[in-house]
Enzyme design. Structure first.
Site, PDB file in Angstrom:
ATOM      1  N   ASP A   1       0.770  -1.258   0.000  1.00  0.00           N
ATOM      2  CA  ASP A   1       0.000   0.000   0.000  1.00  0.00           C
ATOM      3  C   ASP A   1       0.800   1.307   0.000  1.00  0.00           C
ATOM      4  O   ASP A   1       1.780   1.437   0.742  1.00  0.00           O
ATOM      5  CB  ASP A   1      -0.845   0.112   1.277  1.00  0.00           C
ATOM      6  CG  ASP A   1      -1.568  -1.139   1.650  1.00  0.00           C
ATOM      7  OD1 ASP A   1      -1.574  -2.081   0.862  1.00  0.00           O
ATOM      8  OD2 ASP A   1      -2.127  -1.174   2.751  1.00  0.00           O
TER       9      ASP A   1
ATOM     10  N   PHE B   1       2.112  -0.918  10.079  1.00  0.00           N
ATOM     11  CA  PHE B   1       1.146  -1.104   8.997  1.00  0.00           C
ATOM     12  C   PHE B   1       0.706   0.257   8.442  1.00  0.00           C
ATOM     13  O   PHE B   1       1.145   1.303   8.895  1.00  0.00           O
ATOM     14  CB  PHE B   1      -0.052  -1.914   9.518  1.00  0.00           C
ATOM     15  CG  PHE B   1       0.161  -3.417   9.493  1.00  0.00           C
ATOM     16  CD1 PHE B   1       1.426  -3.986   9.368  1.00  0.00           C
ATOM     17  CD2 PHE B   1      -0.925  -4.278   9.604  1.00  0.00           C
ATOM     18  CE1 PHE B   1       1.606  -5.361   9.347  1.00  0.00           C
ATOM     19  CE2 PHE B   1      -0.763  -5.664   9.579  1.00  0.00           C
ATOM     20  CZ  PHE B   1       0.497  -6.204   9.453  1.00  0.00           C
TER      21      PHE B   1
ATOM     22  N   ARG C   1      -7.323  -1.009  11.753  1.00  0.00           N
ATOM     23  CA  ARG C   1      -6.069  -0.526  11.140  1.00  0.00           C
ATOM     24  C   ARG C   1      -6.270   0.542  10.054  1.00  0.00           C
ATOM     25  O   ARG C   1      -7.347   0.784   9.599  1.00  0.00           O
ATOM     26  CB  ARG C   1      -5.301  -1.711  10.556  1.00  0.00           C
ATOM     27  CG  ARG C   1      -6.046  -2.538   9.528  1.00  0.00           C
ATOM     28  CD  ARG C   1      -5.155  -3.686   9.018  1.00  0.00           C
ATOM     29  NE  ARG C   1      -5.865  -4.591   8.139  1.00  0.00           N
ATOM     30  CZ  ARG C   1      -6.517  -5.683   8.546  1.00  0.00           C
ATOM     31  NH1 ARG C   1      -6.560  -6.015   9.823  1.00  0.00           N
ATOM     32  NH2 ARG C   1      -7.134  -6.459   7.666  1.00  0.00           N
ATOM     33  N   ASP C   2      -5.123   1.099   9.634  1.00  0.00           N
ATOM     34  CA  ASP C   2      -4.997   1.985   8.472  1.00  0.00           C
ATOM     35  C   ASP C   2      -5.639   3.367   8.668  1.00  0.00           C
ATOM     36  O   ASP C   2      -6.478   3.805   7.872  1.00  0.00           O
ATOM     37  CB  ASP C   2      -5.604   1.322   7.208  1.00  0.00           C
ATOM     38  CG  ASP C   2      -5.112  -0.103   6.991  1.00  0.00           C
ATOM     39  OD1 ASP C   2      -4.022  -0.429   7.496  1.00  0.00           O
ATOM     40  OD2 ASP C   2      -5.820  -0.888   6.325  1.00  0.00           O
TER      41      ASP C   2
ATOM     42  N   GLU D   1     -10.391  -2.192   4.499  1.00  0.00           N
ATOM     43  CA  GLU D   1      -9.007  -1.764   4.715  1.00  0.00           C
ATOM     44  C   GLU D   1      -8.825  -0.370   4.111  1.00  0.00           C
ATOM     45  O   GLU D   1      -9.579   0.061   3.238  1.00  0.00           O
ATOM     46  CB  GLU D   1      -8.041  -2.758   4.060  1.00  0.00           C
ATOM     47  CG  GLU D   1      -8.102  -4.139   4.700  1.00  0.00           C
ATOM     48  CD  GLU D   1      -6.954  -5.048   4.264  1.00  0.00           C
ATOM     49  OE1 GLU D   1      -6.293  -5.621   5.124  1.00  0.00           O
ATOM     50  OE2 GLU D   1      -6.734  -5.188   3.051  1.00  0.00           O
TER      51      GLU D   1
ATOM     52  N   TRP E   1      -3.284  -8.749  -3.679  1.00  0.00           N
ATOM     53  CA  TRP E   1      -2.928  -9.822  -2.753  1.00  0.00           C
ATOM     54  C   TRP E   1      -3.124 -11.176  -3.413  1.00  0.00           C
ATOM     55  O   TRP E   1      -4.107 -11.409  -4.100  1.00  0.00           O
ATOM     56  CB  TRP E   1      -3.799  -9.742  -1.480  1.00  0.00           C
ATOM     57  CG  TRP E   1      -3.421  -8.570  -0.638  1.00  0.00           C
ATOM     58  CD1 TRP E   1      -4.180  -7.456  -0.399  1.00  0.00           C
ATOM     59  CD2 TRP E   1      -2.184  -8.374   0.066  1.00  0.00           C
ATOM     60  NE1 TRP E   1      -3.484  -6.579   0.404  1.00  0.00           N
ATOM     61  CE2 TRP E   1      -2.268  -7.121   0.702  1.00  0.00           C
ATOM     62  CE3 TRP E   1      -1.020  -9.134   0.213  1.00  0.00           C
ATOM     63  CZ2 TRP E   1      -1.225  -6.601   1.485  1.00  0.00           C
ATOM     64  CZ3 TRP E   1       0.007  -8.616   0.980  1.00  0.00           C
ATOM     65  CH2 TRP E   1      -0.110  -7.376   1.603  1.00  0.00           C
TER      66      TRP E   1
END
Ligand code: FRU
Length: 507
Positions: free
Chosen positions: A45, A104, A171-172, A226, A309
């Site tokens: 990313d 991350f 996350r993110d 995400e 992915w």
């Protein structure tokens, strides 16, 4: 206030690993000429895309010890114009209890002359990477935009909030400023595995208060969102998300994960986002985790990871993996986001070739025109033809080509990489209307990629392809006569410099 030395050591060790392995990578004919990729080893990313002190900064998920995903670092490139990029030292390395297994994805923002990064600290708590993890949000700060120190207050968001919110997949964070406050949206899922986005507010980037679940899946939008991003564009609020686990539906959602947006209005008091349907930002194979900035000129610019992915990545055997898309400018037209390459990309053009009003029936190869790093712009008058298109990276001897074919009966454009060479195969289609019986394509080829901007950015298709280095031909084909009203091609120059190779080393 700031903890330092362990982090610096981890960065220096990683820099050595990159320096020792760069040579192995540099001879590879699949290395992009004008797309960002690592100096060596793995990338995913885009992170921390920002403007800081008159320059553009782009960070990225990076594993500096192999061409596989592993404990994540933040790699770093910068540019004055979004075209010519220079590699900088690694910005973040896993080094503390709260981020030991990875720094991350996250974002950066400028405040009082400093560049702040908010990222997810990842720690595995067992062997199952789906269930045994602890994710917290952590802050780091830099005065020069290059060297970052982690906050002694970390993690600044130490757990997911209570409620119907999965405690571990959290996350993110992507930050922005609105009025006097800072906001961030964090990717999440409900306890029964529905993707959602969480909204936080802060005065100082250190104390963050959970406001609300900003938006969540209606059951069709995957089990995890995400890399959310939020911005205001042409009168609309836009929430970009990268949902994992959406089911294929007609021509859509055939990649392992998707990247798209919902648009509407964010209520900054309640933290609720009222919005319309999910739409894709790209209809190809390789486009994920896009991140945007508002740049110096007020434009909204997006960059995404041009890979997917679990996709086969033949470059891994050559010690690198992954690339970013061309930076794309977003605008809204008829209530939809359209994306076009940033204007500045034209700086790379050389060796212009132009044809006008060429008729094609059957297949026509342009013998003088070939390449593996170029832009091709064509306006095709379809006349009465039902199927027509263009082949790039073609080699008759090797039976290789990457195919773009329009099917008028179904109004679909197909991108087919079954014969693209090594690596992943398959085809993707997207509905495209002819305007005035014409199709307009802008195709960007770079060593191991193709990006197609259709009808001035109404739709885009991006893919990695791995042709032989001799596969450079270009041809047009049509079942009945078509006219190439205008057909232009430019070679595109190299625009990413290897900081370390050129002595601007990672120290
Ligand atoms: C998206 C993602 C993020 C995570 C990062 C790890 O591609 O899975 O959710 O932060 O990659 O590298």
């Amino acid at each position: 206030m700031w903890i330092d030395s362990r982090h610096q050591e981890a960065i220096e060790r990683a820099a050595l690993s990159i320096r020792h392995n760069m040579k192995k990578v540099s001879g590879d004919h699949w290395r992009p000429n004008y797309h960002i990729s690592t100096e060596a080893f793995w990338m995913n990313d885009p992170n921390g895309f920002s403007t800081f002190k008159n320059e553009y900064h782009l960070f990225y998920q990076h594993h500096p010890y192999s061409a596989e995903w592993g404990p994540m670092f933040w790699g770093h490139v910068k540019s004055e114009d979004l075209v010519f990029w220079e590699h900088l030292p690694i910005a973040l390395a896993p080094s503390e209890d709260y981020d030991l297994d990875g720094c991350f994805s996250g974002s950066t923002i400028e405040k009082d002359g400093f560049l702040y990064a908010l990222y997810t600290g990842n720690v595995w708590t067992g062997n199952d990477q789906d269930t045994d993890l602890r994710q917290t949000q952590c802050l780091a700060v830099s005065e020069d935009g290059v060297h970052f120190n982690k906050s002694s207050k970390n993690p600044v968001i130490s757990s997911a909030p209570n409620g119907d919110i999965h405690p571990h997949h959290f996350r993110d964070p992507k930050m922005w400023k609105h009025g006097d406050d800072y906001y961030c949206v964090v990717g999440s899922r409900t306890k029964d595995q529905q993707g959602q986005a969480l909204l936080y507010r802060s005065k100082d980037l250190i104390d963050w208060h959970f406001m609300n679940v900003m938006a969540k899946s209606d059951g069709q939008l995957g089990y995890m969102w995400e890399c959310p991003d939020f911005f205001h564009l042409d009168g609309q609020d836009v929430l970009m998300i990268s949902p994992q686990g959406m089911k294929p539906k007609d021509y859509r959602y055939h990649n392992l994960h998707q990247a798209g947006y919902i648009q509407g209005k964010l209520d900054y008091e309640t933290g609720m986002f009222s919005h319309g349907d999910f739409r894709l930002l790209d209809y190809g194979f390789d486009f994920y985790a896009p991140q945007t900035i508002q740049d110096f000129q007020g434009r909204r610019i997006m960059v995404a990871w041009m890979a997917m992915w679990e996709s086969e990545m033949p470059e891994q055997k050559n010690n690198w993996a992954g690339a970013m898309t061309i930076p794309r400018e977003l605008t809204i037209q008829d209530n939809e986001i359209i994306s076009n390459p940033i204007l500045e990309i034209e700086k790379l053009r050389e060796n212009a070739v132009q044809y006008k009003n060429i008729t094609v029936e059957g297949e026509h190869t342009f013998n003088q025109i070939s390449g593996d790093s170029y832009e091709l712009e064509v306006i095709i008058d379809a006349q009465a033809s039902l199927t027509f298109g263009v082949k790039v990276r073609k080699s008759e001897a090797l039976n290789q080509e990457t195919l773009l074919m329009y099917n008028r009966a179904e109004s679909l454009l197909e991108l087919n990489r079954d014969r693209s060479g090594s690596g992943p195969k398959g085809s993707r289609v997207v509905p495209v209307k002819l305007h005035d019986n014409k199709l307009c394509l802008r195709i960007f080829i770079d060593k191991s990629s193709i990006e197609v901007f259709i009808n001035n950015g109404e739709k885009v298709m991006s893919a990695r392809i791995y042709p032989d280095q001799t596969a450079k031909g270009i041809s047009f084909f049509s079942e009945k006569e078509i006219t190439l009203i205008k057909f232009q091609k430019w070679d595109l120059n190299k625009s990413v410099s290897n900081g370390s190779i050129e002595g601007n080393s990672s120290s």
